[in-house]
Scaffold this active site. Structure first.
Site, PDB file in Angstrom:
ATOM      1  N   LYS A 122      -1.143  -9.334   3.502  1.00 13.53           N
ATOM      2  CA  LYS A 122      -0.375  -8.796   4.630  1.00 13.53           C
ATOM      3  C   LYS A 122      -1.244  -7.784   5.380  1.00 13.53           C
ATOM      4  CE  LYS A 122       3.374  -5.970   3.989  1.00 13.53           C
ATOM      5  NZ  LYS A 122       3.002  -4.689   4.617  1.00 13.53           N
ATOM      6  N   ASP A 170       0.844  -1.207   0.000  1.00 15.71           N
ATOM      7  CA  ASP A 170       0.000   0.000   0.000  1.00 15.71           C
ATOM      8  C   ASP A 170       0.876   1.253   0.000  1.00 15.71           C
ATOM      9  OD1 ASP A 170       0.858  -0.168   2.616  1.00 15.71           O
ATOM     10  OD2 ASP A 170      -1.128   0.072   3.529  1.00 15.71           O
ATOM     11  N   SER A 171       2.217   1.051   0.005  1.00 12.41           N
ATOM     12  CA  SER A 171       3.143   2.164  -0.259  1.00 12.41           C
ATOM     13  C   SER A 171       2.840   2.775  -1.625  1.00 12.41           C
ATOM     14  CB  SER A 171       4.593   1.669  -0.208  1.00 12.41           C
ATOM     15  OG  SER A 171       4.762   0.518  -1.010  1.00 12.41           O
ATOM     16  N   GLU A 228       9.177  -3.932  10.474  1.00 12.33           N
ATOM     17  CA  GLU A 228       9.670  -2.669   9.926  1.00 12.33           C
ATOM     18  C   GLU A 228      10.245  -1.835  11.075  1.00 12.33           C
ATOM     19  OE1 GLU A 228       6.938  -0.704   7.297  1.00 12.33           O
ATOM     20  OE2 GLU A 228       8.158   1.120   7.195  1.00 12.33           O
ATOM     21  N   ASP A 254      -0.860  -6.148   0.181  1.00 12.95           N
ATOM     22  CA  ASP A 254      -1.270  -5.461   1.405  1.00 12.95           C
ATOM     23  C   ASP A 254      -2.785  -5.303   1.465  1.00 12.95           C
ATOM     24  OD1 ASP A 254       0.834  -4.849   3.097  1.00 12.95           O
ATOM     25  OD2 ASP A 254       1.434  -3.095   1.927  1.00 12.95           O
TER      26      ASP A 254
HETATM   27  O1  KIV Z   1       3.609  -1.060   1.664  1.00 13.31           O
HETATM   28  C1  KIV Z   1       4.770  -1.431   1.650  1.00 13.31           C
HETATM   29  O2  KIV Z   1       5.534  -1.185   0.709  1.00 13.31           O
HETATM   30  C2  KIV Z   1       5.277  -2.165   2.800  1.00 13.31           C
HETATM   31  C3  KIV Z   1       6.766  -2.337   2.899  1.00 13.31           C
HETATM   32  C4  KIV Z   1       7.355  -1.125   3.496  1.00 13.31           C
HETATM   33  C5  KIV Z   1       7.139  -3.554   3.663  1.00 13.31           C
HETATM   34  O3  KIV Z   1       4.531  -2.586   3.643  1.00 13.31           O
END
Ligand code: KIV
Length: 274
Positions: free
Chosen positions: A122, A55-56, A191, A94
């Site tokens: 996740k 979700d980044s 993290e 995510d």
């Molecule tokens: O959303 C994402 O990219 C993440 C990573 C920072 C592990 O959760």
């Protein structure tokens, strides 16, 4: 589409059993985020075992100032694109902010991600996820629990800060990890936690662990695609390494990252916290 000329060839599609076997054999694995088909194809052919549709994407693709505005529809769109570009990697997706606040809601939204092409979902959080993880696991959905710095809780945490330096918090991250594995979590992601804490947990749990800013002892390492290519809107975090240097191509940057993770040359203490 890319051909695989790298040292890091993946012979068969990566599965959760293969990642488990790698943990047991002490073989490190590499993970990267990806959000589209073309980058995914290059990443997968470079030998990256796990691709996370993170979700980044809210920040690096949409230009938001946090991950909170990302919707389940946004996630499904990008998971489907990544699936189309994937060659052999294991695809994790995510669950976005507030898409898993209750177990039944989590099941409905996890099903959408799995139908779009994810092989694991996740979720960010600790003990409160116990029943949700248990339900997803019983319904055949593999789950990764994300602990430590959980970006969806940035406003509660008061910023993007290292978690678990205080022994009381460290102990609760450790206990919650063991409980979530007992509930059915197949993987754990940490993290921004101290190296010693990540080591202690990795040695205790039966499932693979992945770290970002968690030191060299987790079973796998993950970076955000844009960070490892040096494309940042702000100042890169301490745990980031830019691999698009020394005149490398993008493909060579992915391969260099995989090699360094496997040889345990990344992360160093410069990329970790104590
Ligand atoms: O959303 C994402 O990219 C993440 C990573 C920072 C592990 O959760």
């Amino acid at each position: 589409m890319y051909t695989n000329n790298s040292q890091n060839k993946i012979a068969r599609p990566i599965t959760i059993s293969r990642l488990q076997q790698m943990k047991e054999q002490g073989e490190k694995f590499a993970c990267l985020t990806s959000y589209d088909a073309t980058f995914t194809n290059a990443i997968s052919h470079s030998g990256v075992e796990v691709i996370l549709v993170g979700d980044s994407l809210g920040m690096v693709i949409q230009g938001q100032d946090s991950t909170l505005p990302v919707s389940i529809e946004d996630m499904c769109y990008h998971v489907a694109a990544v699936k189309r570009g994937n060659a052999h990697s294991f695809l994790m997706a995510d669950m976005p902010f507030m898409s898993y606040s209750k177990p039944e809601q989590a099941l409905d939204n996890a099903a959408k991600l799995m139908q779009a092409g994810a092989q694991m979902v996740k979720l960010e959080g600790g003990q409160w996820l116990h029943d949700t993880i248990s339900l997803l696991s019983q319904r055949g959905i593999p789950v990764c629990a994300h602990l430590g710095l959980t970006p969806q809780a940035v406003h509660k945490l008061g910023g993007y800060k290292v978690q678990g330096r205080d022994e009381h918090i460290a102990k609760s991250i450790e206990t919650e990890s063991l409980n979530l594995v007992e509930a059915g979590a197949d993987m754990l992601l940490y993290e921004c936690i101290p190296t010693s804490l990540a080591k202690r947990i990795t040695e205790q749990v039966s499932v693979p662990t992945i770290g970002i800013g968690a030191g060299p002892h987790t079973d796998g390492q993950i970076l955000v695609l844009h960070d490892m290519l040096g494309v940042n809107l702000g100042k890169p975090a301490r745990f980031v390494k830019n691999y698009l240097t020394e005149g490398r191509s993008i493909q060579a940057a992915f391969e260099a990252y995989v090699t360094e993770v496997k040889q345990q040359a990344f992360p160093t203490t410069d990329h970790s916290f104590e």
